[in-house]
Motif scaffolding. Structure first.
Motif, PDB file in Angstrom:
ATOM      1  N   ASP A  24      -4.917  20.150  29.228  1.00 13.90           N
ATOM      2  CA  ASP A  24      -4.373  19.507  30.430  1.00 13.90           C
ATOM      3  C   ASP A  24      -4.499  17.988  30.366  1.00 13.90           C
ATOM      4  O   ASP A  24      -3.645  17.273  30.886  1.00 13.90           O
ATOM      5  N   ASP A  25      -5.565  17.495  29.720  1.00 11.78           N
ATOM      6  CA  ASP A  25      -5.811  16.051  29.657  1.00 11.78           C
ATOM      7  C   ASP A  25      -6.319  15.699  28.259  1.00 11.78           C
ATOM      8  O   ASP A  25      -7.531  15.596  28.031  1.00 11.78           O
ATOM      9  N   ILE A  80      -9.098  12.943  27.760  1.00 11.70           N
ATOM     10  CA  ILE A  80     -10.370  12.992  28.478  1.00 11.70           C
ATOM     11  C   ILE A  80     -11.526  12.716  27.526  1.00 11.70           C
ATOM     12  O   ILE A  80     -11.533  13.169  26.376  1.00 11.70           O
ATOM     13  N   VAL A 125      -9.237  22.435  29.623  1.00 10.80           N
ATOM     14  CA  VAL A 125      -9.341  21.058  30.120  1.00 10.80           C
ATOM     15  C   VAL A 125      -8.687  20.087  29.130  1.00 10.80           C
ATOM     16  O   VAL A 125      -7.942  19.185  29.520  1.00 10.80           O
ATOM     17  N   MET A 134      -8.234  15.875  36.352  1.00  7.99           N
ATOM     18  CA  MET A 134      -8.750  17.024  35.613  1.00  7.99           C
ATOM     19  C   MET A 134      -8.148  18.312  36.172  1.00  7.99           C
ATOM     20  O   MET A 134      -8.001  18.463  37.384  1.00  7.99           O
ATOM     21  N   THR A 135      -7.786  19.219  35.276  1.00  9.26           N
ATOM     22  CA  THR A 135      -7.279  20.514  35.688  1.00  9.26           C
ATOM     23  C   THR A 135      -8.362  21.285  36.432  1.00  9.26           C
ATOM     24  O   THR A 135      -9.546  21.002  36.295  1.00  9.26           O
TER      25      THR A 135
END
Length: 295
Positions: free
Chosen positions: A94-95, A98, A91, A1-2
Motif C-alpha cells: 500500500d505504501d 514507508i 502495508v 498507512m493502509t
C-alpha cells in the motif's frame, strides 16, 4: 498507512484479512470487558534489504511467557510469524515508501461457551509512528514519579498480580499517563511503595552513571523490556557496561543521562523528573536509536 486487520484463530492455526475499520470483536469476548488477554507491539524498520522486525524473537518469547502467566494456550510461533509477515507485505504494498511502522498483535481468552470452555481469539494490525513519537525522539520527555501502590519484589509472593505479563489490562497505565499530562509532564515514572524505581506506563528506564548503564531489575515489579535488553546487548560496543540495579529517585535525578525505551519510541531522553533537570546525552541517545532501528 493502509488499515488491514488479520483475525487469527489460534485453535485452528489460520488467519484471514479483513478491514480494521469494520466491527470485529464481540462484546462478549473477555478482552472487551475484562482485559483478559495479552499483546505485543513490534517496530518494523524498512530498508533496502527488506523489513526488519525489531526484537522479533524477544517479543514472541515475552508473548509466550504472558500466555503462560494467564494460563492461555501456548501461542504457535510459526502461525504468528506468518501473520506478521503477511501484514508487513500488505502495508508495504500500500505504501512502498514507508520507512517504519509498528505491528500490534494480541490474543484474547475469547468467549465462553455453554459448557464453560473458551476459544481464544487473536488479531494483528499496523500502528503508525506518529508525530508525538517522532517529537519525543528528538526533544526528549519530562516525567513525574507516581507510587505504584505495592512494594518492590512483591511478584514472587503474589504471582496473581501478573506483574511480568504484558496483558490487555492497561487502564492503570492509561490513567497514569493522563495524570502526568494534567501535571504538565509528558510521562509518568512508577516507583514502588518502598521507593524503588520501576518503569514508565509503556516504557522501561535506563540511566547512565559514568561508563555504566543501569536499569531496574524486572523482578522488582516491572515488565521485562525487549528494547532495554537490545540496548544492553550493544553496551560493550559503546564502551559501557550494563547491569540491573535497585534505583531510587535521586539516582535518576543525578544520572549522567536517563532514557525511556520502548519498541515504538526506541530511546527518548528523560530531561526532567519531578521538576528536576537531568543531564541529556544527545550523542548516546542517537546511538541508542540507531541500535534499536537496526534490530
Amino acid at each position: 498507512m493502509t488499515q488491514p486487520l488479520f483475525l487469527v484463530d489460534p485453535t485452528a492455526a489460520r488467519f484471514e484479512l479483513t478491514d480494521l475499520a469494520a466491527a470485529q470483536l464481540p462484546v462478549t469476548d473477555l478482552s472487551a470487558h475484562r482485559g483478559d488477554g495479552i499483546f505485543e507491539t513490534v517496530l518494523v524498520s524498512m530498508g533496502e534489504d527488506g523489513a526488519v522486525v525489531v526484537n522479533r524473537e524477544r517479543h514472541f518469547t515475552r508473548f509466550r511467557g504472558s500466555a503462560s502467566a494467564l494460563e492461555l494456550p501456548e501461542p504457535d510461533q510459526e502461525l504468528w510469524d506468518r501473520v506478521i509477515d503477511r501484514l508487513i507485505a500488505e502495508v508495504a504494498a500500500d505504501d512502498p515508501g514507508i520507512v517504519e511502522f509498528g505491528i500490534r498483535y494480541a490474543m484474547s481468552r475469547g468467549e465462553q461457551d455453554e459448557d464453560g470452555r473458551f476459544r481464544p481469539r487473536g488479531w494483528a494490525f499496523p500502528v503508525p509512528v506518529d508525530d508525538h513519537i517522532r517529537s519525543a525522539r528528538v526533544h526528549g520527555v519530562t516525567a513525574v514519579s507516581l507510587d505504584r501502590g505495592f512494594d518492590a519484589y512483591i511478584g514472587s509472593k503474589a504471582p496473581w498480580l501478573l506483574i511480568g505479563a504484558k496483558t490487555l489490562s492497561y487502564a492503570v497505565n492509561q490513567a497514569a499517563g493522563r495524570y502526568a499530562a494534567a501535571h504538565k509532564a509528558d510521562e509518568a515514572l512508577f516507583v514502588s511503595h518502598d521507593g524503588i524505581v520501576l518503569e514508565g506506563p509503556t516504557a522501561n528506564l535506563i540511566i547512565r552513571r559514568g561508563d555504566r548503564l543501569l536499569t531496574p531489575d524486572p523482578e522488582a515489579g516491572l515488565l521485562s523490556g525487549t528494547t532495554q535488553q537490545l540496548i544492553f546487548d550493544h553496551a560493550q560496543e559503546l564502551g559501557l557496561t550494563a547491569d540491573y540495579a535497585d534505583l531510587r529517585l535521586d539516582d535518576v535525578k543525578t544520572a549522567d543521562g536517563a532514557w525511556f525505551v520502548s519498541s515504538m519510541r526506541t530511546a527518548v531522553a528523560l530531561s526532567e523528573l519531578d521538576g528536576n533537570a537531568i543531564a541529556v546525552d544527545e550523542e548516546l541517545t542517537a546511538k541508542f536509536q540507531s541500535i534499536v532501528r537496526a534490530g
